[in-house]
Scaffold this motif. Structure first.
Motif, PDB file in Angstrom:
ATOM      1  N   ALA A 170       0.835  -1.206   0.000  1.00 50.65           N
ATOM      2  CA  ALA A 170       0.000   0.000   0.000  1.00 50.65           C
ATOM      3  C   ALA A 170       0.867   1.253   0.000  1.00 50.65           C
ATOM      4  O   ALA A 170       0.576   2.226  -0.714  1.00 50.65           O
ATOM      5  CB  ALA A 170      -0.934  -0.005   1.209  1.00 50.65           C
ATOM      6  N   GLU A 171       1.943   1.252   0.769  1.00 49.43           N
ATOM      7  CA  GLU A 171       2.846   2.399   0.810  1.00 49.43           C
ATOM      8  C   GLU A 171       3.569   2.571  -0.520  1.00 49.43           C
ATOM      9  O   GLU A 171       3.801   3.697  -0.966  1.00 49.43           O
ATOM     10  CB  GLU A 171       3.861   2.226   1.942  1.00 49.43           C
ATOM     11  CG  GLU A 171       3.259   2.308   3.329  1.00 49.43           C
ATOM     12  CD  GLU A 171       4.275   1.979   4.403  1.00 49.43           C
ATOM     13  OE1 GLU A 171       4.691   2.908   5.126  1.00 49.43           O
ATOM     14  OE2 GLU A 171       4.669   0.800   4.510  1.00 49.43           O
ATOM     15  N   ILE A 172       3.919   1.450  -1.147  1.00 50.89           N
ATOM     16  CA  ILE A 172       4.603   1.535  -2.440  1.00 50.89           C
ATOM     17  C   ILE A 172       3.657   2.086  -3.496  1.00 50.89           C
ATOM     18  O   ILE A 172       4.022   2.972  -4.288  1.00 50.89           O
ATOM     19  CB  ILE A 172       5.146   0.155  -2.854  1.00 50.89           C
ATOM     20  CG1 ILE A 172       6.211  -0.317  -1.859  1.00 50.89           C
ATOM     21  CG2 ILE A 172       5.726   0.200  -4.264  1.00 50.89           C
ATOM     22  CD1 ILE A 172       6.703  -1.738  -2.092  1.00 50.89           C
ATOM     23  N   ARG A 173       2.421   1.570  -3.528  1.00 47.78           N
ATOM     24  CA  ARG A 173       1.444   2.049  -4.521  1.00 47.78           C
ATOM     25  C   ARG A 173       1.162   3.536  -4.341  1.00 47.78           C
ATOM     26  O   ARG A 173       1.046   4.284  -5.317  1.00 47.78           O
ATOM     27  CB  ARG A 173       0.147   1.254  -4.388  1.00 47.78           C
ATOM     28  CG  ARG A 173       0.241  -0.207  -4.820  1.00 47.78           C
ATOM     29  CD  ARG A 173      -1.156  -0.828  -4.894  1.00 47.78           C
ATOM     30  NE  ARG A 173      -1.078  -2.251  -5.193  1.00 47.78           N
ATOM     31  CZ  ARG A 173      -1.185  -3.207  -4.280  1.00 47.78           C
ATOM     32  NH1 ARG A 173      -1.356  -2.886  -2.997  1.00 47.78           N
ATOM     33  NH2 ARG A 173      -1.113  -4.481  -4.632  1.00 47.78           N
ATOM     34  N   ALA A 174       1.030   3.966  -3.098  1.00 52.27           N
ATOM     35  CA  ALA A 174       0.686   5.360  -2.818  1.00 52.27           C
ATOM     36  C   ALA A 174       1.894   6.288  -2.857  1.00 52.27           C
ATOM     37  O   ALA A 174       1.737   7.509  -2.866  1.00 52.27           O
ATOM     38  CB  ALA A 174      -0.003   5.460  -1.455  1.00 52.27           C
ATOM     39  N   GLY A 175       3.092   5.713  -2.856  1.00 53.18           N
ATOM     40  CA  GLY A 175       4.301   6.535  -2.861  1.00 53.18           C
ATOM     41  C   GLY A 175       4.583   7.190  -1.526  1.00 53.18           C
ATOM     42  O   GLY A 175       5.364   8.143  -1.452  1.00 53.18           O
ATOM     43  N   THR A 176       3.957   6.679  -0.460  1.00 53.29           N
ATOM     44  CA  THR A 176       4.126   7.298   0.861  1.00 53.29           C
ATOM     45  C   THR A 176       5.299   6.730   1.626  1.00 53.29           C
ATOM     46  O   THR A 176       5.541   7.132   2.768  1.00 53.29           O
ATOM     47  CB  THR A 176       2.851   7.119   1.701  1.00 53.29           C
ATOM     48  OG1 THR A 176       2.551   5.713   1.802  1.00 53.29           O
ATOM     49  CG2 THR A 176       1.678   7.832   1.059  1.00 53.29           C
ATOM     50  N   TRP A 177       6.031   5.779   1.039  1.00 51.06           N
ATOM     51  CA  TRP A 177       7.153   5.170   1.752  1.00 51.06           C
ATOM     52  C   TRP A 177       8.320   6.146   1.909  1.00 51.06           C
ATOM     53  O   TRP A 177       9.132   6.012   2.824  1.00 51.06           O
ATOM     54  CB  TRP A 177       7.645   3.921   1.012  1.00 51.06           C
ATOM     55  CG  TRP A 177       8.111   4.201  -0.386  1.00 51.06           C
ATOM     56  CD1 TRP A 177       7.359   4.180  -1.526  1.00 51.06           C
ATOM     57  CD2 TRP A 177       9.427   4.561  -0.791  1.00 51.06           C
ATOM     58  NE1 TRP A 177       8.124   4.501  -2.621  1.00 51.06           N
ATOM     59  CE2 TRP A 177       9.409   4.731  -2.196  1.00 51.06           C
ATOM     60  CE3 TRP A 177      10.635   4.736  -0.113  1.00 51.06           C
ATOM     61  CZ2 TRP A 177      10.531   5.094  -2.929  1.00 51.06           C
ATOM     62  CZ3 TRP A 177      11.763   5.091  -0.846  1.00 51.06           C
ATOM     63  CH2 TRP A 177      11.703   5.267  -2.224  1.00 51.06           C
ATOM     64  N   ALA A 178       8.407   7.151   1.020  1.00 50.09           N
ATOM     65  CA  ALA A 178       9.504   8.121   1.094  1.00 50.09           C
ATOM     66  C   ALA A 178       9.051   9.334   1.885  1.00 50.09           C
ATOM     67  O   ALA A 178       8.032   9.945   1.545  1.00 50.09           O
ATOM     68  CB  ALA A 178       9.936   8.540  -0.305  1.00 50.09           C
ATOM     69  N   PRO A 179       9.745   9.705   2.967  1.00 50.51           N
ATOM     70  CA  PRO A 179       9.343  10.885   3.739  1.00 50.51           C
ATOM     71  C   PRO A 179       9.491  12.158   2.922  1.00 50.51           C
ATOM     72  O   PRO A 179      10.385  12.278   2.075  1.00 50.51           O
ATOM     73  CB  PRO A 179      10.304  10.873   4.937  1.00 50.51           C
ATOM     74  CG  PRO A 179      11.492  10.102   4.470  1.00 50.51           C
ATOM     75  CD  PRO A 179      10.970   9.069   3.505  1.00 50.51           C
ATOM     76  N   ALA A 180       8.598  13.088   3.140  1.00 51.74           N
ATOM     77  CA  ALA A 180       8.675  14.366   2.451  1.00 51.74           C
ATOM     78  C   ALA A 180       9.920  15.123   2.880  1.00 51.74           C
ATOM     79  O   ALA A 180      10.451  14.923   3.974  1.00 51.74           O
ATOM     80  CB  ALA A 180       7.420  15.193   2.750  1.00 51.74           C
ATOM     81  N   ALA A 181      10.398  15.990   2.000  1.00 50.55           N
ATOM     82  CA  ALA A 181      11.597  16.773   2.295  1.00 50.55           C
ATOM     83  C   ALA A 181      11.383  17.595   3.561  1.00 50.55           C
ATOM     84  O   ALA A 181      10.355  18.250   3.726  1.00 50.55           O
ATOM     85  CB  ALA A 181      11.915  17.702   1.123  1.00 50.55           C
TER      86      ALA A 181
END
Length: 284
Positions: A170-181
């Motif tokens: 789910a994190e990979i699909r949503a792209g949420t695995w990378a913390p925001a700058a």
């Protein structure tokens, strides 16, 4: 952790998982490439979790392991080690070739392949690795990092505490695995084992309550080495261990404990079972 042992048991095929013999110790490369700190982290992508193969149940050194075979969330604190030149170029648990300069890791039970974020709480550094191997199989250790992954976390000096969290589909699909700058590093809170006593994690050594002090060192390295020893003696203390700098010295403490009796009982157990001495302190 011996690949040959696992192969003889017929549990895994082709792995770099390890128990180095004293006469053939692992270690760093003799001439590592420059700028390894610039090697990018693994980039999570959707990869199917194979049923069987590296994800089937197996046994090593009398311990039975049941790998996760679903897209399950996972978070854990424990000790990390690393492996290098002895296994460079050898097959991993899923048949890939181990590259000590890649951002990979071995884990006893995470799905192969999968991705995990690993954080060094001592310095706040964190990385993303791809899990493609099995191990480690030493008590208290939860992950074996590649040489470069350990270098980026500043863990090449030995075994040290880390926090590990699996990155889900789910994190990979949503792209949420990378913390925001600019976003602060996340704090991972592992689930306590069923039946384990509930304790608060370290709130800072200035908090009130009863504490254990294990030693004071001029150099941070000394306190880190002692933290490793205490964690190996009692892994349950890992979330409570903290290094405090006071009067120019690095002091290793654990706490707070809810009562002086519990602090004294813990100190006695560490002394009797692990040979670790501690003094009970009370902060107000």
């Amino acid at each position: 952790m011996a690949c040959s042992l696992v192969l003889l048991l017929g549990q895994l095929s082709g792995c770099a998982t390890r128990t180095p013999a004293p006469a053939d110790r692992d270690g760093p490369p003799s001439s590592p490439p420059t700028d390894l700190s610039r090697v990018p982290d693994a980039v999570p992508r959707l990869e199917a979790i194979r049923i069987g193969g590296p994800n089937k149940p197996y046994e090593v050194l009398g311990e039975r392991y049941l790998p996760i075979t679903t897209d399950a969330a996972y978070a854990e604190r424990g000790l990390a080690s690393w492996y290098g030149r002895k296994f460079h170029g050898r097959p991993t648990a899923n048949g890939e070739v181990y590259n000590m300069y890649a951002m990979t890791a071995a884990h006893p039970t995470l799905p192969i392949p999968s991705y995990a974020r690993v954080r060094n709480p001592a310095n706040g550094r964190e990385i993303v690795v791809r899990v493609n191997d099995r191990g480690p199989f030493h008590k208290g250790r939860i992950i074996d990092l590649s040489y470069t992954a350990a270098l980026k976390l500043d863990l090449l000096r030995g075994v040290a505490p880390v926090e590990v969290r699996r990155i889900t589909y789910a994190e990979i699909r949503a792209g949420t695995w990378a913390p925001a700058a600019g976003e602060p590093a996340p704090v991972y809170v592992p689930e306590a084992p069923q039946g384990a006593p509930q304790r608060e994690t370290t709130r800072g050594a200035s908090a009130g309550g009863h504490w254990l002090q294990f030693g004071a060192f001029t150099r941070l390295d000394g306190a880190e080495a002692l933290r490793q020893r205490v964690a190996e003696a009692d892994l349950g203390l890992l979330p409570l261990l903290t290094i405090v700098r006071e009067a120019g010295r690095h002091q290793l403490r654990a706490g707070p404990f809810p009562s002086a009796d519990e602090a004294r009982a813990t100190a006695a157990r560490l002394r009797d079972e692990g040979g670790v001495e501690a003094t009970v302190l009370e902060s107000r």
